[in-house]
Each structure stands twice: as C-alpha cells, then as structure tokens.
Design an enzyme around this catalytic site. Structure first.
Site, PDB file in Angstrom:
ATOM      1  N   THR A 209       0.844  -1.190   0.000  1.00 30.65           N
ATOM      2  CA  THR A 209       0.000   0.000   0.000  1.00 30.65           C
ATOM      3  C   THR A 209       0.882   1.244   0.000  1.00 30.65           C
ATOM      4  O   THR A 209       2.045   1.201   0.413  1.00 30.65           O
ATOM      5  CB  THR A 209      -0.906   0.037   1.244  1.00 30.65           C
ATOM      6  OG1 THR A 209      -0.077   0.118   2.419  1.00 30.65           O
ATOM      7  CG2 THR A 209      -1.770  -1.208   1.330  1.00 30.65           C
TER       8      THR A 209
ATOM      9  N   GLU B 157      -5.662  -4.172  -1.431  1.00 34.74           N
ATOM     10  CA  GLU B 157      -6.058  -5.409  -0.750  1.00 34.74           C
ATOM     11  C   GLU B 157      -7.102  -6.221  -1.514  1.00 34.74           C
ATOM     12  O   GLU B 157      -7.378  -7.368  -1.152  1.00 34.74           O
ATOM     13  CB  GLU B 157      -6.624  -5.070   0.641  1.00 34.74           C
ATOM     14  CG  GLU B 157      -5.618  -4.485   1.602  1.00 34.74           C
ATOM     15  CD  GLU B 157      -5.490  -2.967   1.541  1.00 34.74           C
ATOM     16  OE1 GLU B 157      -5.067  -2.358   2.531  1.00 34.74           O
ATOM     17  OE2 GLU B 157      -5.824  -2.380   0.478  1.00 34.74           O
TER      18      GLU B 157
ATOM     19  N   LYS C  37     -15.957  15.462  11.887  1.00 36.27           N
ATOM     20  CA  LYS C  37     -16.987  15.341  12.919  1.00 36.27           C
ATOM     21  C   LYS C  37     -17.177  16.701  13.566  1.00 36.27           C
ATOM     22  O   LYS C  37     -16.333  17.170  14.336  1.00 36.27           O
ATOM     23  CB  LYS C  37     -16.613  14.298  13.963  1.00 36.27           C
ATOM     24  CG  LYS C  37     -17.793  13.903  14.850  1.00 36.27           C
ATOM     25  CD  LYS C  37     -17.517  12.654  15.651  1.00 36.27           C
ATOM     26  CE  LYS C  37     -18.787  12.139  16.319  1.00 36.27           C
ATOM     27  NZ  LYS C  37     -18.540  10.887  17.075  1.00 36.27           N
TER      28      LYS C  37
ATOM     29  N   TRP D 296     -21.454  13.919  11.383  1.00 32.80           N
ATOM     30  CA  TRP D 296     -20.471  13.648  10.345  1.00 32.80           C
ATOM     31  C   TRP D 296     -20.695  14.514   9.114  1.00 32.80           C
ATOM     32  O   TRP D 296     -21.828  14.716   8.672  1.00 32.80           O
ATOM     33  CB  TRP D 296     -20.524  12.176   9.931  1.00 32.80           C
ATOM     34  CG  TRP D 296     -20.099  11.214  10.994  1.00 32.80           C
ATOM     35  CD1 TRP D 296     -20.881  10.302  11.637  1.00 32.80           C
ATOM     36  CD2 TRP D 296     -18.784  11.059  11.550  1.00 32.80           C
ATOM     37  NE1 TRP D 296     -20.156   9.589  12.554  1.00 32.80           N
ATOM     38  CE2 TRP D 296     -18.863  10.032  12.520  1.00 32.80           C
ATOM     39  CE3 TRP D 296     -17.567  11.696  11.326  1.00 32.80           C
ATOM     40  CZ2 TRP D 296     -17.753   9.622  13.254  1.00 32.80           C
ATOM     41  CZ3 TRP D 296     -16.465  11.281  12.055  1.00 32.80           C
ATOM     42  CH2 TRP D 296     -16.558  10.261  13.008  1.00 32.80           C
TER      43      TRP D 296
END
Length: 536
Positions: free
Chosen positions: A181, A328, A436, A441
């Site tokens: 990654t 992944e 937040k 959110w």
C-alpha cells in the site's frame, strides 16, 4: 467436474497460441516499439530462464522498479510463470519506504529502469537480500553504476532459453505477486496475490457489465503497473488477446491524447488527476485529437468529480466508468453502470448514479457497518464498507496490522459508504478523513465534488481542522483553472443551496497545487498541516 489449476502462465500461453499476431505497443525512452504476442511469449520464456540462471527459485521475490512498458509486461508473466513472486515497487515512495518494502519482502533480484538507478544507488547498502540488479534498457551499453552485480536485461534474454517451460506443478493458491500500500501514515503494508486470485479477478474484468475487456479491445493502462497490478488490466488483456498500449515513462496528457488518437485506444484506466489533465488538453486543442475510438474510460483511486464525468460524456461523448477497489482487493470491487431500466431516467438522475462507485461485481460480497450494526440499504445511513471474496486478501504480509483490518472473514476497508436500495455504493469518506462537527459527520468527498463542479475550479480538497467549540470544522483548499478567477464568497454562495448550513466550509484557501500521494490521491494529512499553519 475436473480439477483445473488457475495459473498465470496459462494467460501468456493462450496469447501465444491464439493471438500470435496481436500487438503490444510499448513506449520507452527511445520511442515506440511493437511486439507480437508470439514475440512477447518468447521473450517472457527467456526472462524466466534468465532469472533461473541468476539463482531465482520458487517462492523467491523478484522486484520491479519500472514504467508501463513491454519489459514490465514480460516480468508480469515470467516471474510467476517460474514459481517466483512478482513484487512491483512504487517508484514514488520515499527512500525510507522503498528500503522497508524491499527488506520486508526479502527481494532477491531487482529489475530496474535506468531512470530509477539513482534511487537504488542511494540505498544499495541498506538492501542486503538483493543479489542482482537487472537494467531494463534499450541501450547496448549499461550505464555506469556502483550497483553490483549488474546485468543488461536484453543481454540476459539473448543468452537464455527461448523454449523455457513454465512450471506446472504449482498450487493455484501459491503466491504469484505482491504489492505494498502507498501508506499515507505508517509503513506500507504488503499484500500477496495468489495465482487463483489474479486469475479470477482477470475473469471478472472480462464480464460485459464489468470492464468488458475483450480481444477486439485496444487497452491502455495509464494506472501504473506498480499500483495494484495496473488494476489487473495487463493480465486480463494478455489472456483475452487484446492489443495493449503501454504509455511508458513520464507521459503527459498530450502524449496520452496522441496515443489514443493514433493507436485507436478503446479502453483506458487511471486516477482522476490523469483524466482532469486529459480534459484540460482536449479543451485546449479540440481539433487536434480523435477520441472516437474510446468506449470506456475507467476511473478509480479516488472519487471522480461529477463535473468531470459530465464533461467526458457530454462534451466528448466518451463513456466514463467509475470503479472502486484497493490494493487489498486485487483491486476491483465495484463498478458503476446503469441498469437497463435506469436508462429512462433524466440526464441528471443518470449522472448522479454514474458518479457513485457502483454495485459489487459478481463473485464478491459487501456490507457496511456502524456502531449500531449493519446499515440499511437506503442511500442515507453511513457505515464502514466490508468486503469478502476469492480475490480479496485475508491478511497483510507478516504485519501485525492484519488484526485490525481482517475480522470474521471480512476485509474492513476503512471507507465510509452509503448503499442505496439498488445496491449502489457511494464512498462518503475514509474513516480518518470524515469531519466530525458538533457530533455530526460531514463528508469531505461530497463537498469536494460540489466545489469541483464549479466552472472555475480545477481541483479541490476538504479536510477537518480542530475547532474549540465544534471539535472539527471543514476547510477547503482550491486550485483555480488557468485564466479563471473566482472569489471565496462566490464559492461559498455556490455551495449554500446544496448543503445544510453546518456543512459549509469555514474557509476556502486558494493554492497553486494540492499535495498528492504517490498514486495521485489527495494527501490529506499533509494538506491538513498546511491549512492549520495558514489558519493559525
């Protein structure tokens, strides 16, 4: 039913036998080169033989530090074809991270483009497992380098066996490739791909409602071959006999447009920043290029702005396909295509669907969870996306962070999504990038897409910055298009009808460019630091 192994060598063998006249068009530092699959097949066998002569054994890692070209394609099949493991290294990682992943993988041989020799020369004393360096060059002479032992790729091929037999007594679950990654925080994490996983993923790319890759295609993977196997396109394209166009080193939007025009590219793939650059080039030189051959632009890596999708489809009549995946996941998970009964919707309704990441491809399962459990598929509730299936990793390579990401047979992606009643997912943010504010959110991606829909805006990124009363508040960083001008208040007024008042950014900072990761995504941790400095 018979038990048939799914091995990567079967892909190149099929291309040799059924498509010996089809071409791989490869741009290198010396120009354009054309090879048939018959030639690519022989060169691939020679490379397997050459690596064996260098002492590479089954299970050994062989790394590449290279552009998208024919030699890299040969490595894609030669290395797993001999039972070794292809490790593609991200050329844009820091020296520290490259040292880490070479040592973590225990790479035995490194195939390197001459342009990246300085990277290896700077770290040569810190990568003790590497026993040989092979320079992938067009030149007859090797460049001067302190690396040792060093070999010429082409010289090794000349001395190698053109009739090398790929290893057949492998298990389809044996490792075939690995990629790390890009790691915005911490060290890169290694993901190992099996022969079976890559093969099944390649099959999925050929489905009509997926990538629809076929023999009649001319495929140009712009996404780097070190980035999740160029999204699997080199594997699938070779297996299906597609013509391939490899754009090579240091390409520009102008070069991509020229390759699409001259080679009649039908399908191409890359991250949004690539397509923003191509749009800019097309807008500046409308009569210079012919894009009529394109049946699909695949876009992934991060969310594509709705305005960009609209421009491709309405201005240039180029179908734009949004996709989603991760290192992944090999990487394809979802792909955005309209269902047959959605074709009757209005243009705006269809565009809104196309701007989402789409529905899960056959063979995989998804769900999303939040603190209250699995979310409803109502297009409103937000939760972390979970994925499982036969080409999804089940661990990181020798990494304790496996425990946090793989649980109960699912991969926890870290992406926050909504899923509507049609099963279409929309990425609203990464778990670490959500803002937040006052306990509620705010999706930075929704704000970014709205800002980038403004005619004067080239790029925009939104991050949360600390706030004494509301915990966090969104702040936008914006890059304006050349020859355009827009004031902060105008952009804020543009957003106000689209969002609740408390979603509107507290500030908009204009910048010349936005920091990006090695794979073209906005580097929000670096941007957050810059904006905090600016706001202090």
């Amino acid at each position: 039913m018979m038990e048939g192994k799914l091995l990567i060598s079967q892909m190149i063998e099929r291309a040799e036998k059924l498509f010996p006249k089809k071409e791989v068009i490869s741009r290198t530092s010396s120009g354009i080169h054309r090879f048939t699959y018959q030639q690519i097949g022989e060169r691939t066998r020679r490379l397997s033989s050459a690596l064996e002569n260098l002492g590479v054994e089954r299970g050994d890692k062989v790394a590449t530090l290279a552009w998208n070209d024919h030699r890299h394609l040969e490595a894609y099949f030669a290395i797993p074809g001999m039972g070794a493991v292809l490790h593609t290294i991200n050329i844009r990682l820091s020296a520290e991270h490259i040292i880490h992943i070479i040592n973590h993988a225990e790479d035995k041989v490194l195939l390197v483009d001459p342009m990246f020799l300085p990277i290896l020369e700077g770290i040569k004393d810190h990568i003790p497992t590497v026993r040989a360096f092979v320079v992938m060059t067009d030149d007859d002479e090797l460049p001067d380098t302190p690396l040792t032992p060093v070999y010429s790729y082409e010289d090794l091929l000349l001395e190698a066996n053109p009739d090398y037999e790929f290893v057949k007594d492998l298990d389809e679950n044996d490792p075939a490739g690995m990629c790390f990654t890009s790691a915005t925080t911490g060290k890169p994490k290694g993901v190992v791909y099996s022969h079976r996983g890559i093969t099944l993923h390649s099959l999925s790319l050929g489905l009509a409602d997926s990538g629809a890759v076929s023999e009649s295609d001319v495929v140009m993977p712009v996404v780097p071959m070190f980035h999740a196997n160029a999204w699997g396109l080199p594997f699938a394209s070779t297996w299906f006999g597609s013509t391939q166009v490899m754009p090579g080193p240091l390409f520009t939007p102008e070069l991509l447009a020229e390759l699409i025009t001259t080679e009649k590219v039908t399908s191409t793939a890359g991250v949004p920043t690539i397509w923003l650059g191509l749009l800019k080039e097309l807008d500046a030189n409308k009569d210079r290029y012919d894009m009529s051959s394109l049946r699909a632009v695949l876009c992934g890596g991060s969310a594509a702005p709705m305005g960009m999708i609209r421009a491709f489809e309405e201005k240039y009549n180029i179908p734009f396909i949004h996709a989603y995946g991760m290192t992944e996941t090999t990487p394809l998970v979802t792909l955005s295509r309209l269902k047959s009964y959605q074709e009757d919707l209005s243009t705006e309704e269809k565009l809104e669907i196309r701007a989402k990441q789409g529905s899960v491809v056959p063979g995989l399962e998804i769900k999303a969870i939040n603190d209250e459990g699995e979310i409803e598929w109502n297009g409103k509730d937000m939760g972390e996306l979970l994925v499982r299936g036969p080409w999804i990793a089940d661990e990181y390579y020798n990494d304790e962070r496996t425990e946090g990401a793989f649980k109960d047979g699912w991969l926890y992606t870290g992406d926050i999504v909504t899923i509507d009643q049609e099963g279409t997912i929309k990425i609203t943010d990464r778990t670490k990038d959500l803002v937040k504010s006052g306990g509620e959110w705010i999706s930075t991606i929704d704000l970014e897409n709205a800002i980038m829909a403004h005619d004067a805006v080239f790029e925009a990124a939104v991050v949360g910055v600390p706030h004494p009363e509301w915990q966090e508040r969104p702040v936008a960083a914006v890059v304006i298009k050349p020859d355009e001008n827009v004031e902060k208040e105008e952009l804020l007024d543009y957003l106000k009808p689209q969002f609740a008042k408390w979603w509107i950014p507290d500030d908009i900072i204009f910048m010349d460019e936005l920091p990006k990761t090695s794979v073209g995504k906005f580097q929000k941790n670096a941007l957050r630091e810059k904006l905090q400095e600016h706001l202090v």
